[in-house]
Motif scaffolding. Sequence first.
Motif, PDB file in Angstrom:
ATOM      1  N   GLY A 162      16.412  15.567  -2.246  1.00 52.34           N
ATOM      2  CA  GLY A 162      17.742  15.068  -1.917  1.00 52.34           C
ATOM      3  C   GLY A 162      18.741  16.160  -1.608  1.00 52.34           C
ATOM      4  O   GLY A 162      19.610  15.993  -0.742  1.00 52.34           O
ATOM      5  N   GLY A 178      14.770   8.870   3.729  1.00 51.79           N
ATOM      6  CA  GLY A 178      15.129   7.938   2.660  1.00 51.79           C
ATOM      7  C   GLY A 178      14.374   6.629   2.798  1.00 51.79           C
ATOM      8  O   GLY A 178      13.872   6.073   1.811  1.00 51.79           O
ATOM      9  N   VAL A 230      17.325   1.720   0.894  1.00 51.57           N
ATOM     10  CA  VAL A 230      17.496   3.126   0.518  1.00 51.57           C
ATOM     11  C   VAL A 230      18.086   3.894   1.695  1.00 51.57           C
ATOM     12  O   VAL A 230      18.956   4.764   1.527  1.00 51.57           O
ATOM     13  CB  VAL A 230      16.158   3.742   0.070  1.00 51.57           C
ATOM     14  N   ALA A 285      21.617   3.171   1.701  1.00 52.88           N
ATOM     15  CA  ALA A 285      22.284   3.939   0.653  1.00 52.88           C
ATOM     16  C   ALA A 285      22.517   5.387   1.079  1.00 52.88           C
ATOM     17  O   ALA A 285      23.553   5.981   0.767  1.00 52.88           O
ATOM     18  CB  ALA A 285      21.444   3.903  -0.629  1.00 52.88           C
ATOM     19  N   MET A 286      21.545   5.965   1.800  1.00 52.79           N
ATOM     20  CA  MET A 286      21.738   7.324   2.318  1.00 52.79           C
ATOM     21  C   MET A 286      22.899   7.360   3.316  1.00 52.79           C
ATOM     22  O   MET A 286      23.730   8.270   3.295  1.00 52.79           O
ATOM     23  CB  MET A 286      20.453   7.801   2.991  1.00 52.79           C
ATOM     24  N   THR A 312      26.199   7.245   1.533  1.00 56.27           N
ATOM     25  CA  THR A 312      26.608   8.530   0.975  1.00 56.27           C
ATOM     26  C   THR A 312      27.092   9.478   2.066  1.00 56.27           C
ATOM     27  O   THR A 312      28.096  10.181   1.901  1.00 56.27           O
ATOM     28  CB  THR A 312      25.430   9.178   0.214  1.00 56.27           C
ATOM     29  N   ILE A 314      14.443   7.366  -6.984  1.00 55.65           N
ATOM     30  CA  ILE A 314      15.562   7.033  -6.110  1.00 55.65           C
ATOM     31  C   ILE A 314      16.876   7.587  -6.660  1.00 55.65           C
ATOM     32  O   ILE A 314      17.715   8.112  -5.915  1.00 55.65           O
ATOM     33  CB  ILE A 314      15.646   5.511  -5.909  1.00 55.65           C
ATOM     34  N   GLY A 359      19.267  10.298  -4.838  1.00 50.68           N
ATOM     35  CA  GLY A 359      20.688  10.080  -4.596  1.00 50.68           C
ATOM     36  C   GLY A 359      21.556  11.168  -5.199  1.00 50.68           C
ATOM     37  O   GLY A 359      22.539  11.610  -4.591  1.00 50.68           O
ATOM     38  N   ALA A 372      24.028  13.530  -2.957  1.00 50.66           N
ATOM     39  CA  ALA A 372      25.461  13.524  -3.255  1.00 50.66           C
ATOM     40  C   ALA A 372      25.956  14.871  -3.751  1.00 50.66           C
ATOM     41  O   ALA A 372      27.102  15.258  -3.497  1.00 50.66           O
ATOM     42  CB  ALA A 372      25.769  12.440  -4.292  1.00 50.66           C
ATOM     43  N   ASP A 374      29.101   8.708  -5.937  1.00 48.11           N
ATOM     44  CA  ASP A 374      28.191   8.711  -4.792  1.00 48.11           C
ATOM     45  C   ASP A 374      26.745   8.869  -5.213  1.00 48.11           C
ATOM     46  O   ASP A 374      25.838   8.640  -4.416  1.00 48.11           O
ATOM     47  CB  ASP A 374      28.556   9.845  -3.827  1.00 48.11           C
ATOM     48  N   SER A 375      26.502   9.296  -6.448  1.00 46.44           N
ATOM     49  CA  SER A 375      25.140   9.527  -6.908  1.00 46.44           C
ATOM     50  C   SER A 375      24.463   8.239  -7.352  1.00 46.44           C
ATOM     51  O   SER A 375      23.239   8.171  -7.395  1.00 46.44           O
ATOM     52  CB  SER A 375      25.147  10.520  -8.076  1.00 46.44           C
ATOM     53  N   LEU A 401      22.428   3.383  -5.826  1.00 50.68           N
ATOM     54  CA  LEU A 401      21.241   3.280  -4.982  1.00 50.68           C
ATOM     55  C   LEU A 401      20.301   2.206  -5.473  1.00 50.68           C
ATOM     56  O   LEU A 401      19.704   1.472  -4.683  1.00 50.68           O
ATOM     57  CB  LEU A 401      20.507   4.628  -4.920  1.00 50.68           C
TER      58      LEU A 401
END
Length: 230
Positions: free
Chosen positions: A70, A86, A132, A135-136, A139, A187, A191, A195, A206-207, A210
């Motif tokens: 990550g 991701g 996912v 989610a990426m 972020t 995951i 994340g 982040a 932000d972490s 997810l």
Amino acid sequence: MQKIWEQFKEVAMAIFPMAAVIIVLQYTVIGLPPELFFRFVAGVVMVGFGLFLFLVGVHIGLLPVGEMIGSSLPKTGKWSLVIGIGFVLGVVVTIAEPDVRVLASQIDQVSGGEISNNLLVYSVALGVGFFVAVAMARTIFNIPLKYILIVSYGLVILLMTQVPPNFVPISFDAGGVTTGPMTVPFILALGVGVASVLRGKSSTSDSFGLVALASIGPIFAVMLLGVIYG
């Protein structure tokens, strides 16, 4: 060595209460046949040992590798690569998730093979991978989590009106099993790594989130199966 001992105590505290209750019930209420009770005891020992090894492996390998991946991806400056990897990682980690396998085998039996084991596993994995990736993107582009959740669950509610009733509980169970011991640590670590580079280590908001997004993917995937097979 200290961390390994802590993992052992954690597993023991997780399994012992359940085993103790079953043993008490065995000699007071249930009275299982000796052969079946022996299988239960042997199963508890094997599950405990396996869970201990699994947790040690997670802390030694999965979490550091996930966070390293990550933190390395954003440094490439290619946001499409971050989102794409991701997606791929979300798919492959979900395929390896034992909880998903258990649910898929049970649904395969209940449906008489109409919804096969592999079909459900790969559908759920694609759903997790897609979210996912979302989610990426969230972020990277700093999209508020609440907006994605409102839109996603709004679409889920609309889909509920279009699928056969028996697919609705299956879809939500599929969303639950993806929050298992394989998917969640990897995951979350992924994340945190992304982040920490894009927002700085102080940005915990932000972490996380997810797993909440990843659990929506299986709901969509199984409901789409309901639309197709319904």
